[in-house]
Every structure is written in C-alpha cells, then in structure tokens.
Design a protein around this motif. Structure first.
Motif, PDB file in Angstrom:
ATOM      1  N   ASP A   1      46.191  55.465  61.620  1.00 55.58           N
ATOM      2  CA  ASP A   1      47.352  56.329  61.829  1.00 55.58           C
ATOM      3  C   ASP A   1      46.946  57.720  62.316  1.00 55.58           C
ATOM      4  O   ASP A   1      47.542  58.258  63.256  1.00 55.58           O
ATOM      5  CB  ASP A   1      48.150  56.469  60.526  1.00 55.58           C
ATOM      6  N   ASP A   2      45.933  58.300  61.692  1.00 55.80           N
ATOM      7  CA  ASP A   2      45.540  59.656  62.073  1.00 55.80           C
ATOM      8  C   ASP A   2      44.934  59.697  63.473  1.00 55.80           C
ATOM      9  O   ASP A   2      45.087  60.699  64.182  1.00 55.80           O
ATOM     10  CB  ASP A   2      44.536  60.222  61.054  1.00 55.80           C
TER      11      ASP A   2
ATOM     12  N   GLN B   1      45.038  54.657  57.110  1.00 57.49           N
ATOM     13  CA  GLN B   1      45.138  56.086  57.371  1.00 57.49           C
ATOM     14  C   GLN B   1      44.266  56.491  58.547  1.00 57.49           C
ATOM     15  O   GLN B   1      44.636  57.336  59.373  1.00 57.49           O
ATOM     16  CB  GLN B   1      44.737  56.874  56.134  1.00 57.49           C
ATOM     17  N   TYR B   2      43.080  55.878  58.634  1.00 52.34           N
ATOM     18  CA  TYR B   2      42.178  56.133  59.763  1.00 52.34           C
ATOM     19  C   TYR B   2      42.859  55.781  61.089  1.00 52.34           C
ATOM     20  O   TYR B   2      42.791  56.541  62.059  1.00 52.34           O
ATOM     21  CB  TYR B   2      40.910  55.307  59.558  1.00 52.34           C
TER      22      TYR B   2
ATOM     23  N   PRO C   1      38.988  58.137  55.438  1.00 47.34           N
ATOM     24  CA  PRO C   1      40.105  57.611  54.645  1.00 47.34           C
ATOM     25  C   PRO C   1      40.173  56.087  54.706  1.00 47.34           C
ATOM     26  O   PRO C   1      39.327  55.439  55.329  1.00 47.34           O
ATOM     27  CB  PRO C   1      41.323  58.241  55.319  1.00 47.34           C
TER      28      PRO C   1
END
Length: 544
Positions: free
Chosen positions: A79-80, A76-77, A72
C-alpha cells in the motif's frame, strides 16, 4: 555507521573536508535533510530485500544522511509503495516478462502513474513516452532493439530507478512424493507448466500442497495490485490465447488454434473448439472481444498497452479479428502476459455496476470466480488456505486432482512445512542457509530459476529533492551491489546495471552507465546538485 562520517582539516587554513572530498561549512544553504524514509520488506518475508536495503542505508549514513529503514507487513509495504506512495526510497522485485515493453512501459510510462500502477518513482516525461510508443510500433527487430537500448541508456543516465541484482532462485520439492517437476525461468516451480506436468510417485497422492508467504487478497485478473503469489493462482484459473512455452521465450498459441498476422494492422485469431468455462458454458469469440474491450475501459495499463488497437470484430464463434490503427510489435507478448487473461462475458458484463466498488481494481473476485483454466477454485480462506481442483473439461488435463496453497508467516515456516510433510513443494526462493540442507537430503530435490524480474530501488520523484537527477545519481553510487549479492544471496544472484533482466539476453544493454559502490562519486554528484555538509557532517538538501 550512523554518525561516523570522517572529516579532516583543510590545507593552509581551508575549510575541513569529509573523507569523500566535500567541504564542511558553518552555514550550509538549504534545509537539513529530513530522515530518509527507506521502505523495504520484513526480513522474514524477503531477507534479500531487507539485507540490501540496510546495506544501502549504512552507506548513506556514512555520507551524512539519517536513514530510517522501515519494514512493515507485506500489505502495508504494498500500500505505501504502490498506492499511497509514502516513501523516499522503496526497494522492489518487479517487472518480470518476456518482452522489453513490460519493463520500459510499466515502470516509466506516464500512463502507469495512477495509484496501484507500477510507475512507482513517478517518472513523467512526454519524450520518453513517445519512445515507448515508437518501439511498440516498430516491427523491424533490429530497429526496435536500437530504440530499446537507447531508452535504457536514458533511464540509467538519469537513475530513474537503480537496478541492483537478478536472482537465481533456488526452490525445493519432495521428490519421494512427486516426480516430473518442471522449473523454468522466473517462477521456477510456480510456473504454469509445473502444475500441468508434476505427478505423484507411488508414495504420493493426487493432492499437491505447496507453501508460500504473503496473503492472497485478490483473484481479479484486472487488479493492478496483484502480487506475485496472486498472479500465480490467477494464471491457473484464467487461461490465455497464448503462453510462453516451457523451453522458449517466444509466445505460442494456447487457447488459440492459430494466430495469423494477415498484414501489419490485422491479426486473425482462431479459437480451439473445445474450450469451456468452469460453469459449463462454452468459451466463444464474443468472450475474447469482451475481454479486451472491457480491459481497455477499466484498466489504464491495458488501455495504454492496447492503444494501437482500433477495433475487434467477431466473425463466428471461433474467429476474432483484431484491427490495429498502426502496427503493434508487442501484441503477442501482451496476449501471453499477465493482462491477457480471458474473461467470461456472461459473468463479467455486469461488473462493476452491481458491486460496491468505485473501480474494478477494488473487486477481489474471491466469491465463485469463473475461469477456463486447468484448475477452478473450491475454497478460499484469506490468510490461511486456498484450494483448487482440476477442471476435468480442460483440453490438457493436469496430472493431479487438487492443489492446496497454505500460507506461511515467514520463510522458516515454509521450510518447516516442507520438512515435516505438511507441504510438498516451495515455489519460493530458499534462504541461502537452507539450500545445502535440502541438497543433502535424498527426500528432496532443489531446482533453480533465473529470474526475468529485477530487484531495484525507486526514488520518490514526487518529492523534493528526489526529483533531482544528480541527487538520484548520488544515492545510486551508495548501493553496494556486489556486497548485496555476496551477503544477501550467498553469491547466487547477478549484479545488473540496466532496467531489464539479462534473462532477455537480446534486449539487455550492459553498455549503459554503470553505478557501483563509490562514495566519492556519490559525494561529487550530491555536491553538484547543490548539497552542502554542516560541521557535524550532516547533509543539507539543495534549496528549491
């Protein structure tokens, strides 16, 4: 390679076996293994991580797994991986530092389990935590080294993470326009010293423009979610009592005129008398006291790192006394490290009470931040451009007036910006195909930087069956480390086996158990964990 697991008939009517020596069964125990959620960076942002993640996935599929490689956007990388913990396997480049504690604490200590902290795998072992604390208290170098080596052996036996490689990063700048550039370990052209030393040639000017990938989302020195590019900007704005010198790895006084260890539990710091905040106020001992007391209160990482610290006394405007309940072998490394930024009490004393934020980490600090470093913020446009100007009252003035960071969408954008003159410097690794081109052009010069951070794979131990040691060991045997070095870095990186960079030569333990590509060994570990394979070659996880 998905679905290409081979199997052969057994001898004398025995069950068929895979080419890696495990039997295929009609009624395997356990559930069919869910598709592995493999999280990595986009190819155009970090082709190295993207490449070895896909190589690893291919070999896992050959073993009988189904794998989904997800790449991503960088936010997003992050956050995940760091916040939501939404992954099965997550590859990162992390843990740069000059002391083994940075590696052994942040990635594995239970105090770093909170959302946003660096214990990504979810390792929680009270006995290991005690070993971390013990090596922090051990002031005898050889005794501490023995502990550090023992901890690496334990971590690698259990494969809490799987170290993959260390890069030798190649970077470039316009040598027609700028001279006296400095590149050192880890950050290369992004090191603090380069921004002090670099200066324009007759063809250059006083504004240095550099191009990088990745958003700058925070300028908060205490945010646990700072990525590398944000930390690079912060260290130019916020100063530290000590810094790692240009050509050494031992911290030396910087904002401090002197740092004296009076005894094992008392450290006296004398500040320089020419320190100022960007708003014109003097930096005082009260600011130093406030910084570390505030950090202990608002940052779980700092609280853990400074656990031996009992109290801080201010003797006068320039003198601070740190009183420890027990010896702290890592104190100077802490002062020089990423959590050592000194904060202005008159600005930060009301944070976060007057902010719309539940934690200090949510405070971005992008509106009129006040530091005491060599540069101060003049403009910030998230996702586009950030400008810093020289702070004329800094005690060691940089040779340039202004630094402008422009954001590129990908590595190609960075290279194009340097080639067309939009940017003067790339403090970010070049793709292998770009290195020769810049080396062959007299307008540019390339430099290298052997990294202190390491590339590694994390397994989400918060999820079954990744909490199983044999499972992690099996997954580790499917990582093609040497292949990753050759394909992803054109041979410029170095395979590693321990969770510390070989750049810290005296701390790196190469005698740990080695995990290189060996699918037979991988299958044996998985079988020992209770995994079974169905007649289609699909793997089933061990029952809980």
């Amino acid at each position: 390679m998905a679905g290409c697991t081979g199997f052969f008939g057994g001898e004398d009517g025995d069950a068929p076996v895979t080419e890696y020596g495990v039997e295929l069964t009609d009624d395997p125990a356990g559930e069919e293994w869910d598709e592995i959620d493999y999280l990595t960076t986009p190819e155009d942002v970090s082709p190295i991580r993207y490449t070895y993640a896909n190589l690893h996935a291919e070999y896992l599929e050959e073993l009988g797994f189904e794998v989904s490689v997800r790449a991503p956007s960088i936010p997003q990388y992050v956050d995940d991986g760091f916040v939501n913990r939404e992954f099965d396997i997550y590859v990162v480049r992390q843990l740069d530092g000059w002391d083994p504690d940075r590696y052994l604490h942040d990635a594995f200590h239970s105090s770093a389990l909170a959302d946003g902290e660096v214990n990504i795998s979810g390792y929680d072992n009270p006995e290991y935590d005690e070993m971390v604390e013990q090596q922090r208290r051990e002031t005898d170098l050889e005794a501490r080294r023995d502990l550090v080596f023992e901890m690496q052996e334990q971590l690698m036996e259990e494969q809490i993470i799987s170290p993959i490689l260390v890069q030798n990063r190649i970077m470039a700048y316009n040598s027609d326009r700028y001279q006296n550039a400095y590149s050192g370990p880890e950050e290369g052209l992004g090191r603090f010293w380069n921004f002090l030393n670099i200066e324009p040639t007759d063809e250059g000017d006083e504004t240095l423009v550099f191009s990088q990938i990745s958003d700058v989302n925070t300028l908060n020195p205490l945010s646990p979610e700072r990525v590398r590019v944000e930390r690079g900007i912060i260290k130019l704005m916020y100063d530290r009592l000590m810094r790692i010198p240009e050509d050494e790895v031992v911290p030396q006084p910087w904002m401090a005129e002197s740092i004296d260890q009076e005894d094992e539990q008392t450290v006296v710091v004398e500040l320089r008398d020419d320190l100022q905040w960007h708003d014109g106020e003097d930096v005082t001992a009260e600011d130093v006291q406030f910084t570390f007391e505030y950090g202990q209160e608002h940052s779980s990482t700092i609280e853990s790192q400074l656990e031996p610290l009992g109290s801080i006394d201010v003797e006068d405007d320039q003198t601070v006394v740190f009183n420890f309940d027990e010896p702290m072998a890592t104190f100077e490394s802490f002062l020089a490290g990423r959590n050592g930024s000194i904060l202005p009490e008159h600005v930060w004393s009301d944070y976060p009470d007057d902010l719309d934020a539940e934690t200090i980490g949510e405070f971005t600090n992008t509106d009129d931040p006040v530091g005491s470093g060599p540069f101060q913020l003049t403009s910030f446009e998230g996702g586009e451009e950030l400008s810093l100007e020289r702070f004329d009252d800094y005690f060691q003035e940089p040779n340039i007036d202004e630094v402008i960071r422009i954001e590129s969408a990908d590595t190609r954008g960075m290279v194009n910006a340097l080639e067309d003159g939009t940017a003067d410097m790339i403090p970010w690794e070049l793709a292998p195909e770009d290195i020769d081109r810049f080396n062959d052009d007299d307008e540019f010069e390339t430099v290298d930087a052997f990294m202190t951070s390491i590339h590694y794979a994390c397994y989400n131990m918060r999820r079954h069956p990744y909490d199983n040691t044999e499972i992690r060991r099996g997954l580790a045997y499917a990582i093609p480390k040497q292949e990753a070095v050759e394909i992803a870095t054109a041979g410029t990186a170095e395979v590693i086996q321990a969770p510390i960079s070989p750049a810290l030569e005296e701390w790196y333990n190469d005698d740990v158990e080695h995990f290189n590509l060996d699918l037979e060994a991988a299958a044996q570990e998985l079988e020992a964990a209770g995994c079974e394979w169905d007649q289609d070659g699909r793997i089933h996880m061990p029952p809980e």
